[in-house]
Design a protein around this motif. Structure first.
Motif, short mmCIF file in Angstrom:
data_model
loop_
_atom_site.label_atom_id
_atom_site.label_comp_id
_atom_site.label_asym_id
_atom_site.label_seq_id
_atom_site.Cartn_x
_atom_site.Cartn_y
_atom_site.Cartn_z
N ASN A 1 2.77 4.46 1.30
CA ASN A 1 3.37 4.63 2.62
C ASN A 1 2.52 5.47 3.56
O ASN A 1 2.54 5.29 4.76
CB ASN A 1 4.75 5.28 2.49
N GLU A 2 1.79 6.43 2.96
CA GLU A 2 1.01 7.35 3.80
C GLU A 2 -0.29 6.71 4.29
O GLU A 2 -0.98 7.25 5.13
CB GLU A 2 0.66 8.62 3.01
N TYR A 3 -0.65 5.59 3.71
CA TYR A 3 -1.92 4.95 4.00
C TYR A 3 -1.82 4.22 5.34
O TYR A 3 -1.11 3.24 5.46
CB TYR A 3 -2.22 3.98 2.86
N ILE B 1 -2.70 1.87 7.24
CA ILE B 1 -3.46 0.62 7.27
C ILE B 1 -2.98 -0.26 8.42
O ILE B 1 -1.82 -0.21 8.82
CB ILE B 1 -3.29 -0.10 5.93
N GLN B 2 -3.88 -1.05 8.96
CA GLN B 2 -3.48 -2.07 9.93
C GLN B 2 -2.87 -3.22 9.16
O GLN B 2 -3.50 -3.76 8.27
CB GLN B 2 -4.71 -2.64 10.62
N LYS B 3 -1.67 -3.59 9.52
CA LYS B 3 -1.04 -4.69 8.79
C LYS B 3 -1.42 -6.03 9.42
O LYS B 3 -1.44 -6.15 10.64
CB LYS B 3 0.47 -4.54 8.85
N PRO B 4 -1.69 -7.02 8.58
CA PRO B 4 -1.99 -8.35 9.13
C PRO B 4 -0.77 -8.89 9.87
O PRO B 4 0.37 -8.53 9.57
CB PRO B 4 -2.28 -9.20 7.90
N TYR C 1 0.84 -1.19 0.00
CA TYR C 1 0.00 0.00 0.00
C TYR C 1 0.88 1.25 0.00
O TYR C 1 2.05 1.18 0.35
CB TYR C 1 -0.89 0.03 1.25
N ASN D 1 -2.01 -14.93 -0.83
CA ASN D 1 -2.01 -13.74 0.03
C ASN D 1 -0.65 -13.06 0.04
O ASN D 1 0.32 -13.61 0.54
CB ASN D 1 -2.40 -14.17 1.46
#
Lengths: 333, 116
Positions: free
Chosen positions: A151-153, A155-158, A149, A197
């Protein structure tokens, strides 16, 4: 041909490591083996305008240190082999504008360091060349943006994610005798276990590392305890467990087994399952383990850099991830 | 009491999203779309307004409310323009949100330099 292939492996006689140099990012420098790197940076840009330019600078720094250590000038190098993770191996190709000597750009994702060493070793072994320089680099911010994604996004990483290591590794191989040599290589084949994945690379890559390990031991008629240490490239802690289970089932019992992705970072650092990227196995093998070999802790080690050859477009088309692992072993002369 | 109700409902929506995210391969983008569609469907059956009257901000804050506003505006406009109202009124209620998103994105782009 003096040293024929057996299965998919070669045994080598006259490929030596002349010098190695590593430059690493901030997080890698703060990790448990941070003290072993030649150069550690403290920001992601290195004062450049973009992450790509920073990555190119890291390669440049590693090359310079390596040449200084060996006391060699660029003109004495017959061939450069370079690799990185970006599209069209950007950092390698743009860096190579500055080189005066021929360059091969190669790509096997995170297994690139293995492929580079194999290619270089074969050319040296056949006495086609005398001195070959291999460099690999990766930058966390470039790779994250390209494969996952922006870098600024935020997001919660799995939990199964891995963290692309930042840094560059430079390895100068030569036919002149030195303390450590590349003893054997096993060429990898592409293994795809239908894993789709992109946030769980360890699971996808473990079977390819295992396949190469099995081929290596079979081709050279060795037991796993022939080596003081077997390391895989960047399976991370989750993939490492899968690898351990597979080895146990096949009755492969190494003296010591570890994974570069787990060695590079401390478990308290924000890297999820551990490190990945071509520099991950490079930094650990040639930053840390190489020093340990020189100090006499290990006599023989087998390195299995693993690469997930995924393409973001194909991932979006729900295609599975092909993986590869190119192995090489280092031995004290 | 309103505060508690709002907290509980909004938290409940987020809990469902987190459960989906943890247990599937869906990306956050997918999950947002699912919630917008759910909000929109609930409004089509006149259920979302009931939720808003009970939970207040708790129902207005999550992204489901965006779906609700889209459908609500579209259906409202059909009273005046007939079928064409579906297209004409779609962004009536969400215009403020969308315009401000564009405006702030523009302002921030002016004062920062994307280097990544």
């Amino acid at each position: 041909m003096p040293f024929p292939i057996s299965g998919s492996s070669f045994q080598l006689q006259n490929v030596y490591i002349e010098s190695v140099a590593t430059s690493a990012g901030k997080l890698e420098g703060e990790g448990p083996i941070g003290n072993y790197f030649d150069l550690v940076y403290h920001d992601n840009y290195l004062g450049k305008d973009s992450y790509e330019l920073a990555e190119i600078q890291m390669i440049e720094d590693a090359l310079q240190i390596s040449l200084e250590k060996a006391g060699v000038i660029q003109k004495e190098i017959d061939l450069f082999i370079g690799s990185d993770l970006n599209n069209q191996i950007t950092a390698t190709n743009y860096f190579s504008k500055r080189l005066e000597r021929p360059m091969y750009g190669i790509y096997s994702a995170c297994a690139s360091v293995g492929q580079g060493i194999q290619l270089g070793s074969l050319l040296l072994e056949n006495e086609a060349m005398e001195r070959i320089n291999i460099f690999v680099s990766s930058h966390n911010a470039c790779a994250e943006r390209q494969f996952r994604y922006p870098n600024e996004y935020g997001i919660q990483k799995p939990i199964t994610s891995t963290f692309t290591a930042t840094g560059a590794v430079n390895i100068l191989l030569s036919t002149e005798k030195s303390k450590v040599r590349v003893e054997s290589i096993t060429l990898g084949r592409v293994i795809d276990m239908l894993q789709t994945n992109p946030n769980d690379m360890g699971k996808a890559m473990a079977p390819s590392a295992f396949d190469t390990l099995k081929n290596h031991l079979k081709d050279l008629k060795r037991k796993a305890d022939y080596y003081d240490l077997i390391v895989t490239g960047d399976l991370s802690s989750y993939g490492k467990k899968i690898m351990e289970v597979m080895m146990e089932r096949e009755g492969i019992v190494p003296k010591e087994y570890n994974d570069c992705g787990c060695l590079l970072y401390d478990s308290t650092q924000p890297v999820f399952q551990g490190g990945s990227g071509p520099t991950c196995s490079g930094l650990v093998t040639f930053g840390y383990l190489y020093q340990k070999i020189l100090q006499g802790k290990y006599q023989r080690i087998l390195v299995l850099p693993t690469g997930a050859l995924l393409n973001p477009v194909m991932t979006n088309q729900k295609q599975s991830i092909p993986c590869i692992s190119h192995a090489f072993s280092l031995e004290v002369v | 009491m309103n505060y508690i109700l709002a907290f509980l409902f909004c938290g409940f929506v987020c809990l469902i999203a987190q459960i989906i995210y943890d247990n599937s391969d869906l990306t956050p983008g997918h999950i947002i779309c699912i919630f917008v569609v759910i909000g929109s469907l609930l409004d089509a059956f006149d259920m979302y307004d009931t939720l808003v009257s009970i939970f207040h901000a708790g129902a207005l804050l999550p992204i489901t409310s965006f779906g609700h506003s889209l459908t609500h505006g579209a259906l409202e406009a059909t009273k005046e323009f007939g079928v064409f109202g579906l297209a004409l009124g779609m962004f009536d209620l969400t215009a403020a949100g969308i315009s401000s998103a564009i405006l702030f994105a523009f302002l921030i782009a002016l004062f920062s330099r994307p280097r990544s």
